[in-house]
Design a protein around this motif. Structure first.
Motif, PDB file in Angstrom:
ATOM      1  N   GLU A   1      26.621 -33.001  -3.301  1.00 38.24           N
ATOM      2  CA  GLU A   1      27.671 -33.403  -2.357  1.00 38.24           C
ATOM      3  C   GLU A   1      27.697 -32.503  -1.120  1.00 38.24           C
ATOM      4  O   GLU A   1      28.714 -32.426  -0.436  1.00 38.24           O
TER       5      GLU A   1
ATOM      6  N   LYS B   1      35.164 -36.157  -5.189  1.00 39.83           N
ATOM      7  CA  LYS B   1      35.474 -36.429  -6.594  1.00 39.83           C
ATOM      8  C   LYS B   1      35.342 -35.168  -7.449  1.00 39.83           C
ATOM      9  O   LYS B   1      35.375 -35.241  -8.665  1.00 39.83           O
ATOM     10  N   GLY B   2      35.183 -34.019  -6.793  1.00 38.67           N
ATOM     11  CA  GLY B   2      35.015 -32.793  -7.553  1.00 38.67           C
ATOM     12  C   GLY B   2      34.835 -31.600  -6.627  1.00 38.67           C
ATOM     13  O   GLY B   2      35.360 -31.565  -5.510  1.00 38.67           O
TER      14      GLY B   2
ATOM     15  N   HIS C   1      28.241 -27.167  -8.714  1.00 32.72           N
ATOM     16  CA  HIS C   1      28.838 -28.499  -8.716  1.00 32.72           C
ATOM     17  C   HIS C   1      29.686 -28.668  -9.965  1.00 32.72           C
ATOM     18  O   HIS C   1      29.320 -28.213 -11.055  1.00 32.72           O
TER      19      HIS C   1
ATOM     20  N   SER D   1      24.937 -28.276  -4.215  1.00 30.06           N
ATOM     21  CA  SER D   1      25.454 -29.483  -4.853  1.00 30.06           C
ATOM     22  C   SER D   1      24.878 -30.726  -4.178  1.00 30.06           C
ATOM     23  O   SER D   1      24.501 -30.704  -3.004  1.00 30.06           O
TER      24      SER D   1
ATOM     25  N   ASN E   1      32.452 -31.805 -11.652  1.00 26.68           N
ATOM     26  CA  ASN E   1      33.099 -33.117 -11.518  1.00 26.68           C
ATOM     27  C   ASN E   1      34.597 -33.000 -11.744  1.00 26.68           C
ATOM     28  O   ASN E   1      35.209 -33.797 -12.454  1.00 26.68           O
TER      29      ASN E   1
END
Length: 292
Positions: free
Chosen positions: A72, A91-92, A134, A70, A136
């Motif tokens: 992130e 945020k996810g 990933h 991801s 959201n």
């Protein structure tokens, strides 16, 4: 507790860092024709003072993929073995895949998880290239479909979007050590927590033809996992023959009917365990589960 950043008092962090992590014990499960989710009832009570699984194997110096991850996820440390999820805020759901293909072998790896254990889902397991890495949204991403097999920090196994109760949920904001034993010959996946075997979680994995890889994911901000103690074993023809035989023998009683010589019977019986079906749970039950 939400998946947003929550800081720990410095004194509590220092106390947690001083805790010693016990070592893992050895356990194997037998294969079955279908992909089943089951738990070994006897292995969970075995002493945790035994050596790590695959102690007679060799070190396996794989690491995390910089490509299959991801946006992130940040990697750091020696050989990029430390994973940082959501370094600023969450945020996810973020995931990352390991470079090690697992099929047709025996592999064991340990993940040292920081004290930031909280949020919707922190997961450990395996999956194919088709696993999503990933989302959201806050979700149990590993095991949401047929491409992944995962354990959540809430003690629930996930595969094909089905949640089965496996163990107690982890204590929040306490560091933990997760061991994963993949047996591609017997077709099983077994979890260990802080040196204690939790039993066989998934079966029938020898029937998966797509390459399987280690995967971890998290919804919580600033979660950190470090890959340690990765080992693999050379599998001989004798083990492969046993795996094929034991897919036809379900219980110790079935084995006794063959009236084999004692050394052969004991060798085949090493992979027999008593199993109980795992119970499917819903979102409400997951929220009400007790902590470890």
């Amino acid at each position: 507790m939400s998946d947003l950043e929550v800081e720990q008092p410095q004194q509590q962090q220092q106390q947690q860092q001083r805790r010693r992590q016990p070592r893992c014990e050895n356990a194997y499960g037998d294969g079955q024709d279908k992909v089943l989710l089951t738990k070994t009832t006897t292995a969970s009570t075995t002493s945790s003072t035994m050596s790590c699984p695959l102690v007679h194997g060799i070190d396996d110096n794989w690491t995390w993929s910089k490509r299959y991850r991801s946006k992130e996820v940040v990697l750091s440390g020696p050989n990029f073995r430390t994973v940082h999820f959501h370094p600023n805020w969450s945020k996810g759901t973020a995931g990352i895949q390991g470079k090690r293909p697992l099929n047709n072998g025996r592999y064991y790896w340990e993940l040292h998880v920081s004290q930031r254990v909280f949020g919707t889902s922190i997961m450990f397991g395996i999956g194919t290239r088709n696993c999503r890495l990933h989302a959201n949204a806050f979700r149990n991403m590993l095991g949401e479909n047929e491409h992944g097999w995962g354990l959540s920090h809430k003690g629930v196994l996930w595969h094909k979007g089905v949640a089965l109760l496996y163990t107690k949920r982890f204590r929040e904001n306490h560091p933990t050590q997760i061991g994963i034993l993949y047996d591609g010959i017997e077709g099983t996946l077994t979890y260990y927590k802080d040196g204690k075997c939790l039993g066989v979680a998934f079966r029938g994995l020898h029937k998966v033809v797509e390459p399987l890889y280690p995967i971890v994911c998290s919804t919580a901000a600033k979660t950190e996992m470090t890959l340690k103690c990765a080992r693999r074993e050379f599998v001989n023809l004798q083990d492969r023959c046993r795996a094929v035989i034991m897919r036809r023998l379900r219980t110790a009683a079935d084995l006794e009917k063959l009236k084999l010589p004692l050394p052969i019977s004991e060798y085949l019986g090493e992979v027999i365990d008593d199993m109980e079906p795992l119970r499917q749970v819903d979102d409400y039950e997951i929220c009400m589960m007790n902590y470890d």
